[in-house]
Design an enzyme around this catalytic site. Structure first.
Site, mmCIF file in Angstrom:
data_model
loop_
_atom_site.group_PDB
_atom_site.id
_atom_site.type_symbol
_atom_site.label_atom_id
_atom_site.label_comp_id
_atom_site.label_asym_id
_atom_site.label_seq_id
_atom_site.Cartn_x
_atom_site.Cartn_y
_atom_site.Cartn_z
ATOM 1 N N CYS A 123 -7.433 -10.957 1.310
ATOM 2 C CA CYS A 123 -7.405 -10.535 2.711
ATOM 3 C C CYS A 123 -7.402 -11.738 3.658
ATOM 4 C CB CYS A 123 -8.602 -9.644 3.023
ATOM 5 S SG CYS A 123 -8.572 -9.124 4.745
ATOM 6 N N LYS A 156 -3.121 1.630 15.097
ATOM 7 C CA LYS A 156 -3.184 2.602 13.999
ATOM 8 C C LYS A 156 -3.892 3.884 14.418
ATOM 9 C CE LYS A 156 -5.653 -0.588 11.751
ATOM 10 N NZ LYS A 156 -6.510 -1.300 10.790
ATOM 11 N N ARG A 214 -1.607 6.722 9.871
ATOM 12 C CA ARG A 214 -1.821 6.126 8.542
ATOM 13 C C ARG A 214 -2.031 7.201 7.472
ATOM 14 N NH1 ARG A 214 -3.688 0.811 8.521
ATOM 15 N NH2 ARG A 214 -2.665 -0.350 10.169
ATOM 16 N N CYS A 243 -15.635 -8.853 6.808
ATOM 17 C CA CYS A 243 -15.497 -9.242 8.217
ATOM 18 C C CYS A 243 -15.841 -8.026 9.071
ATOM 19 C CB CYS A 243 -14.069 -9.753 8.497
ATOM 20 S SG CYS A 243 -12.875 -8.443 8.802
ATOM 21 N N CYS A 290 -15.125 -3.538 0.667
ATOM 22 C CA CYS A 290 -13.710 -3.784 0.969
ATOM 23 C C CYS A 290 -13.185 -4.870 0.031
ATOM 24 C CB CYS A 290 -13.540 -4.212 2.427
ATOM 25 S SG CYS A 290 -14.031 -5.911 2.711
ATOM 26 N N CYS A 294 -13.644 -2.283 7.023
ATOM 27 C CA CYS A 294 -12.803 -1.461 6.147
ATOM 28 C C CYS A 294 -13.608 -0.614 5.171
ATOM 29 C CB CYS A 294 -11.829 -2.339 5.377
ATOM 30 S SG CYS A 294 -10.638 -3.165 6.446
ATOM 31 N N ARG A 349 0.856 -1.203 0.000
ATOM 32 C CA ARG A 349 0.000 0.000 0.000
ATOM 33 C C ARG A 349 0.885 1.243 0.000
ATOM 34 N NH1 ARG A 349 -3.709 0.048 5.090
ATOM 35 N NH2 ARG A 349 -4.857 -1.596 4.001
ATOM 36 N N LYS A 353 -5.751 7.476 12.517
ATOM 37 C CA LYS A 353 -6.180 7.945 11.193
ATOM 38 C C LYS A 353 -6.691 9.386 11.239
ATOM 39 C CE LYS A 353 -7.258 3.326 9.539
ATOM 40 N NZ LYS A 353 -8.273 2.407 8.998
HETATM 41 FE FE1 SRM Z 1 -8.709 -2.068 6.666
HETATM 42 C C1 SRM Z 1 -7.118 -4.599 8.213
HETATM 43 C C2 SRM Z 1 -8.001 -3.391 3.688
HETATM 44 C C3 SRM Z 1 -9.642 0.821 5.222
HETATM 45 C C4 SRM Z 1 -10.313 -1.163 9.567
HETATM 46 N N1 SRM Z 1 -7.661 -3.684 6.058
HETATM 47 C C5 SRM Z 1 -7.030 -4.588 6.867
HETATM 48 C C6 SRM Z 1 -6.178 -5.557 6.050
HETATM 49 C C7 SRM Z 1 -4.797 -4.986 5.943
HETATM 50 C C8 SRM Z 1 -6.194 -7.031 6.520
HETATM 51 C C9 SRM Z 1 -5.123 -7.506 7.451
HETATM 52 O O1 SRM Z 1 -4.870 -6.859 8.507
HETATM 53 O O2 SRM Z 1 -4.566 -8.561 7.181
HETATM 54 C C10 SRM Z 1 -6.940 -5.453 4.701
HETATM 55 C C11 SRM Z 1 -6.141 -5.803 3.439
HETATM 56 C C12 SRM Z 1 -7.018 -6.475 2.439
HETATM 57 C C13 SRM Z 1 -6.416 -6.668 1.112
HETATM 58 O O3 SRM Z 1 -6.258 -7.833 0.685
HETATM 59 O O4 SRM Z 1 -6.124 -5.686 0.433
HETATM 60 C C14 SRM Z 1 -7.551 -4.090 4.797
HETATM 61 N N2 SRM Z 1 -8.693 -1.377 4.824
HETATM 62 C C15 SRM Z 1 -8.465 -2.106 3.710
HETATM 63 C C16 SRM Z 1 -8.810 -1.321 2.462
HETATM 64 C C17 SRM Z 1 -7.921 -1.643 1.270
HETATM 65 C C18 SRM Z 1 -10.293 -1.546 2.122
HETATM 66 C C19 SRM Z 1 -10.712 -1.076 0.764
HETATM 67 O O5 SRM Z 1 -11.207 -1.927 0.029
HETATM 68 O O6 SRM Z 1 -10.578 0.104 0.436
HETATM 69 C C20 SRM Z 1 -8.677 0.102 3.010
HETATM 70 C C21 SRM Z 1 -7.286 0.631 2.912
HETATM 71 C C22 SRM Z 1 -7.225 2.023 3.449
HETATM 72 C C23 SRM Z 1 -5.908 2.702 3.246
HETATM 73 O O7 SRM Z 1 -5.649 3.105 2.125
HETATM 74 O O8 SRM Z 1 -5.182 2.897 4.228
HETATM 75 C C24 SRM Z 1 -9.018 -0.133 4.472
HETATM 76 N N3 SRM Z 1 -9.714 -0.430 7.315
HETATM 77 C C25 SRM Z 1 -10.092 0.613 6.523
HETATM 78 C C26 SRM Z 1 -11.046 1.432 7.200
HETATM 79 C C27 SRM Z 1 -11.741 2.660 6.632
HETATM 80 C C28 SRM Z 1 -11.011 3.918 6.970
HETATM 81 O O9 SRM Z 1 -9.912 3.893 7.497
HETATM 82 O O10 SRM Z 1 -11.571 4.984 6.706
HETATM 83 C C29 SRM Z 1 -11.247 0.850 8.447
HETATM 84 C C30 SRM Z 1 -12.262 1.313 9.510
HETATM 85 C C31 SRM Z 1 -11.862 2.550 10.222
HETATM 86 C C32 SRM Z 1 -11.039 2.213 11.422
HETATM 87 O O11 SRM Z 1 -9.823 2.100 11.284
HETATM 88 O O12 SRM Z 1 -11.617 2.040 12.489
HETATM 89 C C33 SRM Z 1 -10.394 -0.313 8.508
HETATM 90 N N4 SRM Z 1 -8.663 -2.737 8.589
HETATM 91 C C34 SRM Z 1 -9.441 -2.266 9.613
HETATM 92 C C35 SRM Z 1 -9.236 -3.101 10.769
HETATM 93 C C36 SRM Z 1 -9.937 -2.925 12.149
HETATM 94 C C37 SRM Z 1 -9.253 -1.909 12.995
HETATM 95 C C38 SRM Z 1 -9.815 -1.853 14.390
HETATM 96 O O13 SRM Z 1 -9.779 -0.781 14.981
HETATM 97 O O14 SRM Z 1 -10.272 -2.863 14.905
HETATM 98 C C39 SRM Z 1 -8.318 -4.091 10.397
HETATM 99 C C40 SRM Z 1 -7.774 -5.230 11.276
HETATM 100 C C41 SRM Z 1 -6.740 -4.774 12.230
HETATM 101 O O15 SRM Z 1 -6.234 -3.656 12.165
HETATM 102 O O16 SRM Z 1 -6.418 -5.591 13.101
HETATM 103 C C42 SRM Z 1 -7.989 -3.844 9.023
HETATM 104 FE FE1 SF4 Z 2 -10.350 -7.758 5.055
HETATM 105 FE FE2 SF4 Z 2 -12.227 -7.508 6.861
HETATM 106 FE FE3 SF4 Z 2 -10.989 -5.352 5.963
HETATM 107 FE FE4 SF4 Z 2 -12.646 -6.603 4.385
HETATM 108 S S1 SF4 Z 2 -13.196 -5.612 6.322
HETATM 109 S S2 SF4 Z 2 -10.582 -5.948 3.824
HETATM 110 S S3 SF4 Z 2 -12.397 -8.706 4.981
HETATM 111 S S4 SF4 Z 2 -10.057 -6.946 7.140
#
Ligand code: SRM
Ligand code: SF4
Length: 573
Positions: A444, A219, A158, A483, A438, A487, A89, A221
């Site tokens: 993922c 993280k 981030r 899940c 997502c 995201c 990323r 944001k």
């Molecule tokens: Fe996310 C983890 C994809 C935005 C909350 N996110 C992941 C991972 C890296 C999975 C992993 O940890 O193994 C995913 C990679 C999937 C893949 O194969 O590409 C992933 N997140 C994404 C993306 C690509 C979704 C999308 O389709 O656009 C977004 C990338 C954003 C970026 O450019 O940085 C993405 N993730 C978000 C958002 C939305 C936002 O930030 O506005 C959230 C919710 C907001 C938040 O942070 O509360 C989000 N991602 C998570 C979480 C849960 C965090 C938590 O507080 O519990 C995880 C899991 C973790 O961190 O343990 C996670």
């Molecule tokens: Fe992966 Fe869950 Fe984030 Fe979707 S919401 S990209 S399944 S970690």
């Protein structure tokens, strides 16, 4: 705080005994500023994987080890190691790239990735399917066009979001500049990145002035919104800045704190939360507010339970008043009272728009953010040919779409022709335009169900129901995550889904039409049939009982179909 000043060593909550700290805290502390054994693992020819601890550290460099989950069972049967590959990323504050950078990314996706570019909902690019031997040259390729991946993931600040604002070029330029400055200010300083990826020897001993050796508990944001668009979903950010524009001039920002989406099923102490507005700051106060908010979280965030380690829980546990007082004491100034502002939507508006400087911007719909060529639509080729002639820039939107930006009036027809020549016709349905999904399967590691590959089909079926009820013209927001991590920011959609198991989802209803209200779980762990039957019922009621102009989510609350969630803590009640 200047870089020379050494912050007190408060890199963990001192009320928490060292022996109770989460393993990741010990890992960070012992990693020599994120080096671990990454360099050795990269050249190990016996496997395409890397050590699990190094995987955790590489996240700070925007890199995740994954495996192709479509191939997992077959490879297990053949007694082969999983098809290890990496997601990479970019750090791209504000989500803007030049045509030259676009062309490089396009070429690298073909030579180093799976031939697609994935626009994320935080306005950056992800590369999928990068194998270990190609990682280093990929990162070096980014560097050739001034891009990097540091802190795109990990326990740090981030990627910073900034509204793409096609209508307001001047304000866009200012917030984009600010997003870049905040990103640079909060960027980790470890020389491990240059050492591992660029083969550069450190010039001086490492020192992390803002993070200390254990970085953040989790993280963090930040995002900048420009009303009336809440496209960045400012209330979902740990720290949000809402631009206050008066007479076309940027006066400053209302500040929001404590947003976040992530939660875990069956863990009621985890919940999504919307940020609270705590006051107004002038543009010159943005960097100190960002620094001190982040470092308050560094010092007080939970370093024992990672499920409870986000800033939103620190705020709920200690109280907003505590935080505002702490911020004031560290920053040395008080926030002014918040100023009036109004959001109207958190979605994108498509097609051509003219900005206040007379240039034009084309917002292009990109299905789930995936840029690729297929038999019908050659989107990747279209954008490559546009980048070859475009003199402006490309802006990524927080809804995974793309703005071909800063186009002279005379050049509009050329962009239109290039899109048409590659089969890129802009006719997505209203529901599709307002949808976010997502990535989920097959890349993922945390996905429990499909998302990107399934939502378009489900939307087709939901639209059929909307047509039957005569509400196909309603701009309902719909978001799916594979899940509960959320995201796609599903907990603020009018209709949200999170995956529970293959083919099974929780369905949430009643979010605010411009990201101002959480939704509530309406169905738990159900399949498509049940989802469609339930939506059919509520659509019929909406068609018959709604007030003029009443958004779907608001109707669900007023009609008592869904009980309003007034605070994140109530989400699981
Ligand atoms: Fe996310 C983890 C994809 C935005 C909350 N996110 C992941 C991972 C890296 C999975 C992993 O940890 O193994 C995913 C990679 C999937 C893949 O194969 O590409 C992933 N997140 C994404 C993306 C690509 C979704 C999308 O389709 O656009 C977004 C990338 C954003 C970026 O450019 O940085 C993405 N993730 C978000 C958002 C939305 C936002 O930030 O506005 C959230 C919710 C907001 C938040 O942070 O509360 C989000 N991602 C998570 C979480 C849960 C965090 C938590 O507080 O519990 C995880 C899991 C973790 O961190 O343990 C996670
Ligand atoms: Fe992966 Fe869950 Fe984030 Fe979707 S919401 S990209 S399944 S970690």
């Amino acid at each position: 705080m200047s870089e020379r000043e050494q912050p007190p060593d408060r890199s963990r909550d001192l009320t928490q005994p060292v022996e109770k700290l989460h393993d990741n805290e010990r890992l960070k502390a012992a990693s020599n500023y994120l080096r671990g054994t990454i360099a050795q693992g990269l050249v190990d020819p016996l496997t395409w994987a890397i050590d699990e601890n190094d995987n955790k550290l590489m996240k700070f460099f925007g890199i995740y080890m994954q495996d192709d989950r479509d191939l997992r069972d077959e490879r297990r049967r053949q007694k082969l190691e999983p098809a290890y590959q990496f997601m990479v990323r970019l750090r791209l504050p504000g989500g803007v790239v030049t045509p030259r950078q676009w062309l490089k990314l396009d070429a690298l996706a073909a030579s180093h990735g799976n031939g697609t570019l994935r626009l994320t909902d935080r306005q950056t690019f992800q590369f999928h399917g990068v194998v270990k031997p190609k990682l280093k040259s990929l990162i070096q390729g980014f560097r050739e066009v001034g891009l990097d991946t540091i802190a795109a993931c990990g326990d740090d600040n981030r990627g910073i979001m900034a509204a793409p604002s096609p209508h307001h070029s001047r304000v866009h330029a200012q917030i984009h500049e600010l997003a870049g400055q905040v990103s640079a200010h909060l960027r980790p300083r470890t020389s491990a990145y240059a050492e591992i990826w660029y083969d550069e020897k450190p010039a001086a001993p490492d020192h992390e002035p803002l993070y200390g050796p254990t970085y953040l508990p989790r993280k963090f944001k930040i995002g900048f919104a420009v009303p009336p668009a809440n496209d960045i979903d400012v209330y979902a950010q740990d720290l949000g800045f809402i631009a206050i524009v008066e007479d076309g001039q940027l006066r400053g920002f209302n500040v929001t704190v404590g947003g976040g989406m992530g939660r875990t099923d069956n863990a009621p102490h985890t919940y999504p939360r919307l940020g609270d507005v705590i006051g107004f700051v002038t543009p010159d106060q943005v960097i100190p507010v960002a620094e001190h908010t982040m470092t308050i979280q560094r010092d007080y965030g939970d370093r024992v339970d990672r499920h409870h380690a986000r800033f939103k829980y620190t705020l709920d546990d200690r109280g907003l008043e505590w935080f505002v007082a702490e911020l004031r004491s560290r920053a040395g100034f008080a926030l002014q009272p918040a100023r009036p502002c109004r959001f109207e939507r958190n979605t994108d508006q498509f097609g051509w728009a003219e900005s206040d400087d007379g240039l034009w911007h084309f917002t292009l719909f990109v299905l789930n953010g995936r840029i690729r060529d297929d038999d019908r639509v050659r989107l990747m080729s279209a954008l490559r040919s546009i980048a070859a002639v475009h003199a402006g820039e490309f802006r990524l939107t927080p809804n995974q779409n793309l703005v071909i930006s800063r186009v002279a009036a005379a050049d509009r027809s050329r962009i239109d022709s290039l899109l048409a020549a590659h089969g890129v016709m802009q006719e997505p349905s209203l529901l599709q335009r307002n949808a976010v999904s997502c990535v989920a399967l097959p890349t993922c590691a945390l996905a429990m169900a499909e998302s990107e590959r399934y939502l378009p089909d489900l939307i087709g079926r939901i639209e059929a129901l909307m047509r039957t009820s005569g509400i196909a013209d309603q701009p309902i927001t719909i978001r799916m995550s594979g899940c509960p991590n959320g995201c796609s920011r599903p907990y603020i959609a009018e209709i949200g889904f999170t995956g529970r198991a293959p083919g099974k989802y929780n369905m949430y209803l009643g979010g605010g039409a411009h990201g101002q209200r959480l939704n509530r779980m309406h169905l738990e762990n159900v399949g498509e049939e049940r989802i469609l039957a339930t939506l059919d019922e509520v659509f019929r009621r909406y068609a018959g009982e709604r007030h003029a102009g009443e958004p779907f989510g608001d109707f669900l609350i007023r009609a008592g179909i869904v009980r309003e969630v007034k605070a994140g803590r109530e989400f699981n009640d």
